[in-house]
Design a protein around this motif. Structure first.
Motif, mmCIF file in Angstrom:
data_model
loop_
_atom_site.group_PDB
_atom_site.id
_atom_site.type_symbol
_atom_site.label_atom_id
_atom_site.label_comp_id
_atom_site.label_asym_id
_atom_site.label_seq_id
_atom_site.Cartn_x
_atom_site.Cartn_y
_atom_site.Cartn_z
ATOM 1 N N LEU A 31 -0.655 19.475 -0.315
ATOM 2 C CA LEU A 31 0.319 21.665 -1.262
ATOM 3 C C LEU A 31 0.335 21.382 -2.693
ATOM 4 O O LEU A 31 0.095 21.607 -3.465
ATOM 5 N N LEU A 41 4.034 32.029 -0.182
ATOM 6 C CA LEU A 41 3.740 31.025 0.856
ATOM 7 C C LEU A 41 4.736 31.937 2.520
ATOM 8 O O LEU A 41 5.713 32.432 2.213
ATOM 9 N N VAL A 58 6.139 30.917 5.876
ATOM 10 C CA VAL A 58 6.616 29.927 6.873
ATOM 11 C C VAL A 58 7.403 30.637 8.605
ATOM 12 O O VAL A 58 8.414 31.976 7.919
ATOM 13 N N ILE A 83 8.025 34.139 -1.003
ATOM 14 C CA ILE A 83 8.152 33.104 0.262
ATOM 15 C C ILE A 83 8.253 34.069 1.007
ATOM 16 O O ILE A 83 9.563 34.700 0.893
ATOM 17 N N ILE A 122 -1.305 29.865 4.942
ATOM 18 C CA ILE A 122 -0.361 28.916 3.284
ATOM 19 C C ILE A 122 -1.417 29.726 2.177
ATOM 20 O O ILE A 122 -2.244 28.942 2.273
#
Length: 103
Positions: free
Chosen positions: A7, A19, A21, A48, A96
């Motif tokens: 990464l 990203l 997550v 994100i 990702i």
């Protein structure tokens, strides 16, 4: 260790970062802090998407990322409706994505 190194290598060449997550933790934010700060300095867009399932996302991680990245960070927190069991976790798994401009 291999995921982090991979990464970090990809982030060093990124022209855009997205990203997705399940949750954010301060330890993870700190592990990527230097790499993300360099991206912000290069004016790379950082997006994100995370969730708050079971309350695992740590507010300190959000504050850390915001203080490091400022307006370069576009952070979204998914908050789905609760199921009859009282919780909800999306069942969609996405990779990702780190977009790099290769020379």
């Amino acid at each position: 260790k291999h995921l982090l190194e991979s990464l970090q290598r990809d982030l060093s060449q990124a022209t855009e970062v997205r990203l997705i997550v399940s949750f954010l933790m301060e330890s993870g934010a700190r592990a990527l802090a230097a790499d993300l700060r360099k991206l912000a300095e290069r004016k790379v867009s950082i997006q994100i998407l995370t969730g708050q399932y079971l309350g695992i996302t740590e507010p300190s991680a959000i504050y850390l990322l915001q203080s490091l990245l400022g307006d370069r960070l576009n952070l979204r927190i998914f908050s789905g409706e609760r199921s009859s069991s009282g919780s909800h976790q999306p069942r969609l798994t996405l990779p990702i994505q780190v977009f790099c401009h290769l020379r």
